[in-house]
Design a protein around this motif. Structure first.
Motif, PDB file in Angstrom:
ATOM      1  N   ASN A 279       0.892  -1.236  -0.002  1.00 47.27           N
ATOM      2  CA  ASN A 279      -0.008  -0.040  -0.130  1.00 47.27           C
ATOM      3  C   ASN A 279       0.978   1.266  -0.006  1.00 47.27           C
ATOM      4  O   ASN A 279       0.415   2.314  -0.724  1.00 47.27           O
ATOM      5  N   LYS A 280       1.768   1.153   0.774  1.00 42.73           N
ATOM      6  CA  LYS A 280       2.660   2.593   1.094  1.00 42.73           C
ATOM      7  C   LYS A 280       3.510   2.704  -0.509  1.00 42.73           C
ATOM      8  O   LYS A 280       3.284   3.780  -0.734  1.00 42.73           O
ATOM      9  N   ILE A 281       4.063   1.644  -0.818  1.00 42.57           N
ATOM     10  CA  ILE A 281       4.566   1.990  -2.327  1.00 42.57           C
ATOM     11  C   ILE A 281       3.643   2.439  -3.391  1.00 42.57           C
ATOM     12  O   ILE A 281       3.836   3.301  -3.885  1.00 42.57           O
ATOM     13  N   ASN A 282       2.549   1.721  -3.460  1.00 40.68           N
ATOM     14  CA  ASN A 282       1.646   2.255  -4.364  1.00 40.68           C
ATOM     15  C   ASN A 282       1.160   3.440  -4.538  1.00 40.68           C
ATOM     16  O   ASN A 282       0.970   4.176  -5.227  1.00 40.68           O
ATOM     17  N   LYS A 283       0.917   3.752  -3.090  1.00 43.42           N
ATOM     18  CA  LYS A 283       0.134   4.989  -2.821  1.00 43.42           C
ATOM     19  C   LYS A 283       1.212   6.223  -2.734  1.00 43.42           C
ATOM     20  O   LYS A 283       0.866   7.386  -3.215  1.00 43.42           O
ATOM     21  N   TYR A 284       2.088   6.097  -2.198  1.00 39.61           N
ATOM     22  CA  TYR A 284       3.139   7.101  -1.770  1.00 39.61           C
ATOM     23  C   TYR A 284       4.501   7.287  -2.492  1.00 39.61           C
ATOM     24  O   TYR A 284       5.090   8.548  -2.679  1.00 39.61           O
ATOM     25  N   ALA A 285       4.847   6.072  -3.051  1.00 38.74           N
ATOM     26  CA  ALA A 285       6.385   6.122  -3.555  1.00 38.74           C
ATOM     27  C   ALA A 285       6.469   7.314  -4.843  1.00 38.74           C
ATOM     28  O   ALA A 285       5.914   7.088  -5.832  1.00 38.74           O
ATOM     29  N   PHE A 286       7.190   8.178  -4.516  1.00 35.26           N
ATOM     30  CA  PHE A 286       7.441   9.023  -5.668  1.00 35.26           C
ATOM     31  C   PHE A 286       7.845   8.610  -6.834  1.00 35.26           C
ATOM     32  O   PHE A 286       8.938   8.011  -7.043  1.00 35.26           O
ATOM     33  N   SER A 287       7.192   8.921  -8.049  1.00 34.24           N
ATOM     34  CA  SER A 287       7.302   8.368  -9.299  1.00 34.24           C
ATOM     35  C   SER A 287       8.063   9.055 -10.086  1.00 34.24           C
ATOM     36  O   SER A 287       7.852  10.425 -10.226  1.00 34.24           O
TER      37      SER A 287
END
Ligand code: TRP
Length: 371
Positions: A279-287
Motif C-alpha cells: 500500500n505504501k509503495i503504491n500510494k506514496y512512492a514518488f514516481s
C-alpha cells in the motif's frame, strides 16, 4: 536558484547536494584508487561502494596502511533508540555487516539511550528502554557475529563510559559545539555534553586493552559533525583519530532527502506487513514516470528521481546487470511505473520476511551481545 539544504545530526531537510556537503564537511570523496585498495583485501566490492552509496571518507588510507602492517581495526557505529527501525537506518548497518565479514573484525555498537531523551521533548528515559531492546533485535537480525560484536548502552555501561567522556568533554569548548551544532543559550546542558558520549566508543577498546587500536566508523553523513569535533581531541588524549566511511541517505517514499519516522506515510518500518509495504509503495512512492501510460511508453521515465529505482539501487537489487536493465527499460518507457513498483514491493517483502523471522529469533540472543 539552488534550493537550500540542511544536514545536522538531528535535522536533514531540503535537497541535499552531496558534492557541496563533502566540501562543507571537509571530507574526501572515495576515489577509484581507494576502491581498488579496499578490493585487494575484500576480493569483491560491496554494491554500496561501487554505486557510491558509501561515497566519502576520512583517513581510509591510514586505516589500510595500519591494516597492512597487521594492526587490525575495529568497527564502531550506533543507534540512538527512540522508535522503530526503518529501511533508511538499515543501510549503513548492512554495509557494516559486510565489513565485519570481509575484514573479520570486531564491531562495537553504541546505543546512546540518553541522546533522544535529551534532544526530544516528548520521550522519557523509561520509554527509551523499550526501544533499546526493540532496536537491538533489528541489528542482531542483520547477522552480526555475536562473538565479535559488543553492544554498549550508555546508561547501563555508564561506569565505563563516563570517565572517558569527561576527559573528552574537558577538551571541547562551548563555542566549538555551538558553532558546529548551532546550540543556543536555551539548549539544555545535556545536549551540549552529548558529543563526548558519542565519542567514547571510538577509543573504548584501546582504553580497555591498554593499547591503541585503529577504529573505523561507518555512518550516515549527518553524524559526521560529532566526529569532526572529537577527532581533534583523540590525539590530545594519546589515541588515534578514527577513520570514517560516509553513506548517503535513503530517500523517503515521498522523495525527501532522508527517510524519517516523523512522516508515517513516507517510511517503511522493518516490522511492516507485506500489505503495508504494498500500500505504501503504491500510494506514496514518488514516481519518475509520466502521468499516463501512453506518454510513458512514448517519452520514458526518469529513474534518477524515481524512489523505487533508488531503493533498488541503494538496497535491494544486488545484481548489477539486472539493475542496469531496469534503469534502461524504465528510461526508455519499456518498463512501466506499475512494473517497477511491483518489482520493488516484491524485493522489499522478500527481504522483510527473512528479516522479521531473524528478528524474532534474536529475542533469545540479546544477552550474548551485551557488553
Ligand atoms: N547519534 C546516532 C543516532 O542518532 C547514534 C550513534 C551513536 C552513532 N554512536 C554512533 C551513529 C556512531 C553513527 C556512529 O542514531
Amino acid at each position: 536558484m539552488e534550493k537550500e539544504f540542511k544536514v545536522t545530526p538531528w535535522d536533514v531537510s531540503g535537497n541535499v547536494d552531496y558534492e557541496k556537503l563533502i566540501k562543507e564537511f571537509g571530507v574526501e570523496k572515495i576515489s577509484d584508487k581507494l576502491l581498488e585498495r579496499i578490493k585487494k583485501h575484500t576480493k569483491d566490492l560491496h554494491f554500496m561502494l561501487k554505486r557510491k552509496v558509501v561515497f566519502s571518507h576520512r583517513d581510509m588510507n591510514w586505516l589500510l596502511d595500519e591494516y597492512e602492517k597487521k594492526n587490525k581495526f575495529f568497527l564502531y557505529t550506533g543507534r540512538a533508540p527512540s522508535g522503530p527501525i526503518h529501511l533508511g537506518h538499515l543501510l549503513p548497518w548492512i554495509f557494516c555487516k559486510w565489513l565485519q565479514d570481509k575484514f573479520d573484525v570486531e564491531m562495537w555498537f553504541q546505543f546512546p539511550d540518553e541522546e533522544k531523551f535529551l534532544f526530544k521533548e516528548d520521550l522519557t528515559l523509561e520509554e527509551t528502554e523499550k526501544w533499546t531492546k526493540e532496536n537491538m533485535l533489528d541489528i542482531i537480525a542483520l547477522g552480526f557475529k555475536p562473538e565479535k560484536t559488543k553492544f554498549i548502552v550508555d546508561t547501563k555501561n555508564a561506569d565505563l563510559m563516563y570517565k572517558e567522556a569527561c576527559k573528552i568533554a574537558k577538551k571541547i569548548t562551548f563555542s566549538t559545539v555551538k558553532a558546529t551544532f548551532g546550540f543556543e543559550n536555551d539548549s539544555n546542558i545535556g545536549e551540549i555534553f552529548y558529543t563526548s558520549m558519542q565519542a567514547v566508543p571510538a577509543i573504548l577498546p584501546s582504553v580497555l586493552k591498554k593499547k591503541n587500536i585503529p577504529c573505523l566508523i561507518p555512518l550516515g553523513i549527518d553524524q559526521d559533525p560529532h566526529f569532526r569535533v572529537a577527532r581533534d581531541v583523540y590525539p590530545k588524549l594519546g589515541y588515534y583519530k578514527p577513520a570514517i566511511l560516509h553513506s548517503i541517505f535513503l530517500p523517503s517514499l515521498k522523495g525527501d532527502a532522508k527517510m524519517s519516522t516523523s512522516d508515517e506515510n513516507s517510511v517503511i518500518f522493518t516490522t511492516d506487513k507485506p500489505e503495508d509495504v504494498k500500500n505504501k509503495i503504491n500510494k506514496y512512492a514518488f514516481s519518475g514516470g509520466q502521468p499516463t501510460l501512453e506518454e510513458h511508453k512514448k517519452k520514458g521515465g526518469n529513474p534518477d528521481i524515481d524512489v523505487c529505482y533508488q531503493y533498488l539501487k541503494m538496497l535491494f537489487e544486488e545484481d548489477d546487470k539486472k539493475l542496469e536493465k531496469i534503469y534502461h527499460d524504465y528510461k526508455s518507457g519499456k518498463m512501466t511505473t506499475g512494473e517497477i513498483k511491483n518489482y520493488t514491493i516484491e524485493k522489499i517483502n522478500a527481504f522483510l520476511k527473512e528479516h522479521q523471522k531473524r528478528r524474532e529469533e534474536a529475542r533469545k540472543k540479546i544477552e550474548k551481545f551485551l557488553f
